[in-house]
Structure formats: C-alpha cells, structure tokens
Design an enzyme around this catalytic site. Structure first.
Site, PDB file in Angstrom:
ATOM      1  N   HIS A 218       0.838  -1.224   0.000  1.00 49.19           N
ATOM      2  CA  HIS A 218       0.000   0.000   0.000  1.00 49.19           C
ATOM      3  C   HIS A 218       0.867   1.265   0.000  1.00 49.19           C
ATOM      4  O   HIS A 218       0.418   2.314   0.453  1.00 49.19           O
ATOM      5  CB  HIS A 218      -0.937   0.043   1.210  1.00 49.19           C
ATOM      6  CG  HIS A 218      -1.634  -1.254   1.488  1.00 49.19           C
ATOM      7  ND1 HIS A 218      -2.891  -1.549   1.004  1.00 49.19           N
ATOM      8  CD2 HIS A 218      -1.235  -2.349   2.182  1.00 49.19           C
ATOM      9  CE1 HIS A 218      -3.239  -2.774   1.402  1.00 49.19           C
ATOM     10  NE2 HIS A 218      -2.251  -3.282   2.113  1.00 49.19           N
TER      11      HIS A 218
ATOM     12  N   SER B 201      15.355  22.213 -15.041  1.00 52.79           N
ATOM     13  CA  SER B 201      14.185  23.043 -15.290  1.00 52.79           C
ATOM     14  C   SER B 201      14.671  24.394 -15.789  1.00 52.79           C
ATOM     15  O   SER B 201      15.717  24.879 -15.362  1.00 52.79           O
ATOM     16  CB  SER B 201      13.390  23.212 -13.994  1.00 52.79           C
ATOM     17  OG  SER B 201      12.619  24.395 -14.047  1.00 52.79           O
TER      18      SER B 201
ATOM     19  N   LYS C  40      16.335  21.972  -9.808  1.00 51.99           N
ATOM     20  CA  LYS C  40      15.632  20.755 -10.207  1.00 51.99           C
ATOM     21  C   LYS C  40      16.504  19.753 -10.956  1.00 51.99           C
ATOM     22  O   LYS C  40      17.362  20.110 -11.744  1.00 51.99           O
ATOM     23  CB  LYS C  40      14.443  21.115 -11.108  1.00 51.99           C
ATOM     24  CG  LYS C  40      13.367  21.881 -10.380  1.00 51.99           C
ATOM     25  CD  LYS C  40      12.434  20.967  -9.638  1.00 51.99           C
ATOM     26  CE  LYS C  40      11.453  20.387 -10.601  1.00 51.99           C
ATOM     27  NZ  LYS C  40      10.212  19.966 -10.051  1.00 51.99           N
TER      28      LYS C  40
ATOM     29  N   ASN D 168      15.082  16.518 -12.920  1.00 47.74           N
ATOM     30  CA  ASN D 168      13.844  15.790 -13.192  1.00 47.74           C
ATOM     31  C   ASN D 168      14.118  14.441 -13.853  1.00 47.74           C
ATOM     32  O   ASN D 168      14.976  14.340 -14.727  1.00 47.74           O
ATOM     33  CB  ASN D 168      12.936  16.632 -14.093  1.00 47.74           C
ATOM     34  CG  ASN D 168      12.447  17.890 -13.392  1.00 47.74           C
ATOM     35  OD1 ASN D 168      12.256  17.876 -12.174  1.00 47.74           O
ATOM     36  ND2 ASN D 168      12.277  18.956 -14.147  1.00 47.74           N
TER      37      ASN D 168
ATOM     38  N   GLU E  26       9.643   9.232 -16.414  1.00 50.74           N
ATOM     39  CA  GLU E  26       8.251   9.668 -16.604  1.00 50.74           C
ATOM     40  C   GLU E  26       7.749   9.277 -17.994  1.00 50.74           C
ATOM     41  O   GLU E  26       6.607   8.835 -18.164  1.00 50.74           O
ATOM     42  CB  GLU E  26       8.139  11.175 -16.415  1.00 50.74           C
ATOM     43  CG  GLU E  26       8.434  11.625 -14.992  1.00 50.74           C
ATOM     44  CD  GLU E  26       8.656  13.131 -14.929  1.00 50.74           C
ATOM     45  OE1 GLU E  26       7.661  13.854 -14.796  1.00 50.74           O
ATOM     46  OE2 GLU E  26       9.812  13.574 -15.038  1.00 50.74           O
TER      47      GLU E  26
ATOM     48  N   LYS F 100      -0.340  -2.245 -39.807  1.00 52.80           N
ATOM     49  CA  LYS F 100       1.100  -2.014 -39.749  1.00 52.80           C
ATOM     50  C   LYS F 100       1.557  -0.824 -38.919  1.00 52.80           C
ATOM     51  O   LYS F 100       2.467  -0.944 -38.087  1.00 52.80           O
ATOM     52  CB  LYS F 100       1.650  -1.901 -41.185  1.00 52.80           C
ATOM     53  CG  LYS F 100       1.721  -3.269 -41.863  1.00 52.80           C
ATOM     54  CD  LYS F 100       2.093  -3.195 -43.306  1.00 52.80           C
ATOM     55  CE  LYS F 100       0.929  -3.229 -44.263  1.00 52.80           C
ATOM     56  NZ  LYS F 100      -0.145  -4.172 -44.030  1.00 52.80           N
TER      57      LYS F 100
HETATM   58  N1  ARG Z   1      -0.978  -2.928 -48.990  1.00 48.79           N
HETATM   59  C1  ARG Z   1      -1.807  -4.050 -48.727  1.00 48.79           C
HETATM   60  C2  ARG Z   1      -1.850  -4.330 -47.206  1.00 48.79           C
HETATM   61  O1  ARG Z   1      -1.051  -3.817 -46.545  1.00 48.79           O
HETATM   62  C3  ARG Z   1      -1.283  -5.265 -49.422  1.00 48.79           C
HETATM   63  C4  ARG Z   1      -2.318  -6.280 -49.730  1.00 48.79           C
HETATM   64  C5  ARG Z   1      -3.259  -5.774 -50.760  1.00 48.79           C
HETATM   65  N2  ARG Z   1      -4.186  -6.773 -51.168  1.00 48.79           N
HETATM   66  C6  ARG Z   1      -5.245  -6.473 -51.888  1.00 48.79           C
HETATM   67  N3  ARG Z   1      -6.027  -7.479 -52.170  1.00 48.79           N
HETATM   68  N4  ARG Z   1      -5.520  -5.264 -52.271  1.00 48.79           N
HETATM   69  O2  ARG Z   1      -2.684  -5.030 -46.729  1.00 48.79           O
END
Ligand code: ARG
Length: 462
Positions: free
Chosen positions: A160, A281, A287, A289, A294, A329
């Site tokens: 705690h 600071s 200071k 920091n 953080e 991605k």
């Molecule tokens: N740039 C696309 C992706 O990242 C690649 C695959 C595209 N496939 C398609 N059937 N248009 O998913």
C-alpha cells in the site's frame, strides 16, 4: 485531370483513382519499412518457382539478382516511391521490371499480395520478437548488476506504499529481473507460434500451380507452411500476440519507472539518477527531473493503444483478406519502436543510477518495519499463538508511537509492561539487518538468498 489506370491491376479500368481514393488507399508511406522482408519473400518465391519448373532457371536468376539491386537502391535512399503504385509490393515489382525487363512479370505467378503482405509482416514482427528479447536481456543485466552490488543493502519493503518490512535492494531489483524474464518467455512463445509461413496461400484459396510451400517456408526460416490458405491470409494473431506481450512488458516498465520517479524525489532520496539521465528546469535551478522515467511510465499509452486499435481492426472481419488489414502495420511499427526505445532508456537509467544506501537504511527502520519480526519472536521464543503475538505487538507499536520512538528504542521494562514474558534477547530481532537476514525461505529477501538468485540469473544471462 483523370489519371490513367494502374499498370499492375488496371486491365479492366479505364480511369485512375480519385486523388483522395489514392490517399486513403496507398500504404507505401509506411509499408516501405517492409522492404527487406518483401524482397526476401520474393527471392524465396522465385527460387521455388524455378525449382518446381513453373518458371525457367534463367528468369528466376534474373529476378533474384534484380531484387537485390532494387533492395540496395531502396536501402541507399535514392528511390522514388510512388503512391500510384500503392504499396511496397508493387513499388518493388515495378522497379524490378525496369531493372530486369520481361522476366519480372513472372514473379507474381502463384502468389497474391495477400499472402505476400502476410509473409512480409510476419517476418518483420518475428524480427521484433528477437529485438525485444535482446533489449530485455540487456535491461535484466543492468538490474542484475544492481542486485549483485546491493544484495545486502537494507531498504523498506512496501505494501500500500506504506512501510511494511525491511527488504534488500538486491531482492527488489531481482523482482524486476523475474518479471522481465516472463516478458522474454512471452515474446519467445509468440515467436514460436507465429513461425509458420503463409506464402503460397495466394489470394485465399491456394493455387493450381505445383508450388512447394515447404521449400519457401524453409528458405525464410519458418518451421513449415500454415495449413489453411484462408487462415493464412487473414490471420494477424501474430501481431496481436506481439502487442499483447509488448503491453504487459510496458506495464512492467511503467511500474519500475514509477518507482524511480518516487525514489528520486527529495522526499525519498533512495536513488540518484546520473546527469546523463536527468533534465533540469528552465526556471527552477535546483531541479533534477527524471524525465526519461516519466516518459517510460507514459509509453504504455501508445503501446496499449496499438493493441486496442489492432484488436478492433480485426474484430468481426469476415474471411479472408479485407483491406481493413492494411491498418495493422502503423500500429505495430509504432508500438515496436516505442518499446525498443523505452527498454534502451530504462537499461541506461538503471545502469547509471546510484542507490543512496544511507537513506535506504534510515527508511528501512521507520514505520515499525520490524513489527512482524517481533510478533514472530513472541511465537518462536515464548510460544504464543500468532494471533496473540500479533495483538501484543500491536500494543507495543501503540506504546512506541505514543512515546514518539521506534520499536528498538523501547526499554525492556516498557516491553514487559505489555507482556511480562518478554526477555532482553528480543532486541536481537528488532534490527533491520537481522530482519532481512532471517528471511531465508525460498524466494525470500535474505542476502544469502539474493546472492543465490543472482548466481542463477548470471548463468541464464551469460
Ligand atoms: N498494402 C496491402 C496491405 O497492406 C497489401 C495487400 C493488398 N491486397 C489487396 N487485395 N488489395 O494489406
């Protein structure tokens, strides 16, 4: 102005896309990061197409060599990516055509961008699992060095965030070594499960060409091909598992970061961060920091955010590939970059920080931290049931509090006023060194156990 149709797939199109369509559709601005994986996948595919007699050896050779040329052009930075070509796959293939001519058009036989992107991204995430493992091992080593140096430095252990019982600095450091060990095993586990190749699933249904998916899988370091083509092109579990492991790891980093923030404050003074890992600071000259700590504490926001985002992208997607999956991605790239930076910063900070052993020791004795040792002594020396010992100790703590002193400062007479059986040897158990030294149970905080655990980890970490 109407653009002309796409040269890669525009056979049935008479006009090109609207500019906004191109903006929402193109992924080249980010998926160019997959270039090395894309070219490795294509080289493996080309070699397999030749080995199975689907294309000629000379075409495969031209393609494989040409792909290396394209790779070095892109890695050299003198490459003009085109949004009209949408993504890394088509940018590479278009350039390959310029480099090797006609043969380039045979590379996409028995393949689709759907299995191509699936293999590229899997290879990339697999590399990140390896990078996370090395970065975690480096941080573990930094913590282990701290643990070894301070195997017997006493400090308060908290529950705690209230002083609970004395522990050793080494024990506290090793708690994080164990935690990060689990992180490593989570990344390793995810890596093992993701290490199957989707290449050759083609668009979704497999192909009528006599391909050898085992061959490409082996060439790319996979344990074998994925067994269902629909699943192969629509699975992003590997990315989700990476983000899951990254999220838990970021939770751990945030906890350590939080402790470093607290410990480096003027109220605690448990540690001093080195100049290299502190900031000043612009207005308050005194200071220092702990900004890196953080920021590490905060990075979980981005990493968990990526985890949530990709989970929601995948939720409810019908089989097989949908363009939604292109949204996988950027999240994973950012989460991986963030995690690697946080791990490196934490390793640097931990390696450089200095424990203030005087402050640790002074704090270890406050808050009646050896009350449990006293209760345990009443049980083992006087034979009291633990519940009664707990009660007697509570009264002694109240007495000390009333006197404005700590437990070891009470006189024997004062102690006996609470329980007549108490003897002078009770004072042996009230010191913090004795307290930690006594906790020799497996996994306990005693310096002897800490040194053992350090030895075990040294062997693991090399
Ligand atoms: N740039 C696309 C992706 O990242 C690649 C695959 C595209 N496939 C398609 N059937 N248009 O998913």
């Amino acid at each position: 102005m109407t653009k002309t149709a796409n040269t890669m797939w525009g056979g049935r199109f008479s006009a090109g896309p609207d500019a906004i369509m191109e903006a929402i559709n193109a992924s080249i601005s980010f998926d160019q990061r997959l270039v090395a994986q894309d070219i490795a996948g294509s080289r493996a595919h080309a070699a397999m197409l030749a080995a199975t007699g689907i294309i000629s050896d000379s075409d495969a050779e031209a393609i494989r060599k040409g792909l290396l040329t394209v790779l070095s052009e892109i890695e050299g930075g003198d490459f003009a990516f085109s949004a009209a070509l949408e993504d890394i796959h088509m940018n590479v293939e278009a350039r390959l055509k310029e480099v090797v001519g006609e043969a380039a058009g045979r590379l996409h036989t028995a393949r689709s961008r759907n299995d191509q992107v699936a293999v590229d991204f899997r290879l990339w995430v697999r590399d990140q699992c390896d990078a996370a493992d090395s970065a975690l091992a480096a941080l573990q080593r930094a913590l282990l060095d701290q643990a070894e140096a301070g195997a017997d430095w006493v400090m308060p252990g908290f529950t705690h965030l209230q002083v609970a019982q004395p522990v050793t600095w080494g024990h506290h450091m090793l708690a994080y070594v164990d935690m990060l060990g689990r992180d490593r095993s989570r990344f390793a586990d995810a890596r093992r499960r993701m290490n199957l190749s989707p290449l050759g699933a083609a668009a979704l249904a497999g192909t009528s060409f006599p391909i050898d998916r085992h061959m490409t899988a082996q060439a790319l370091g996979f344990d074998g091909p994925m067994t269902n083509s629909l699943d192969a092109v629509s699975d992003r579990d590997f990315a989700l598992e990476f983000l899951g492991a990254a999220t838990i790891c970021a939770v751990h980093l945030s906890r350590l970061a939080e402790e470093l923030v607290i410990w480096s404050s003027a109220q605690f003074r448990f540690v001093k961060m080195s100049d290299r890992w502190s900031t000043g600071s612009s207005i308050m000259p005194q200071k220092r920091n702990p900004d890196a700590a953080e920021l590490i504490r905060a990075k979980i926001g981005r990493i968990f955010g990526a985890n949530v985002a990709l989970t929601l992208v995948m939720k409810g997607l019908p089989l097989a590939y949908s363009k939604d999956m292109q949204e996988d991605k950027e999240q994973v790239f950012d989460a991986a970059d963030t995690l690697m930076l946080a791990l490196a910063a934490m390793a640097g900070m931990v390696g450089d920080m200095t424990a203030n052993t005087d402050a640790l020791r002074a704090a270890a004795g406050t808050g009646f931290s050896t009350a449990t040792d006293l209760a345990d002594w009443l049980v083992s020396a006087l034979g009291l049931p633990f519940r009664e010992a707990h009660h007697v100790t509570g009264s002694l703590v109240a007495l000390a509090e009333a006197q404005g002193c700590d437990l070891p400062d009470l006189t024997l007479a004062q102690m006996r006023s609470v329980h007549a059986g108490i003897r002078a040897d009770v004072f042996d158990v009230l010191g913090v060194d004795n307290s930690v030294a006594s906790r020799t149970s497996f996994g306990g905080t005693a310096p002897v156990r800490v040194r053992e655990a350090v030895g075990v980890w040294r062997k693991v970490l090399g």
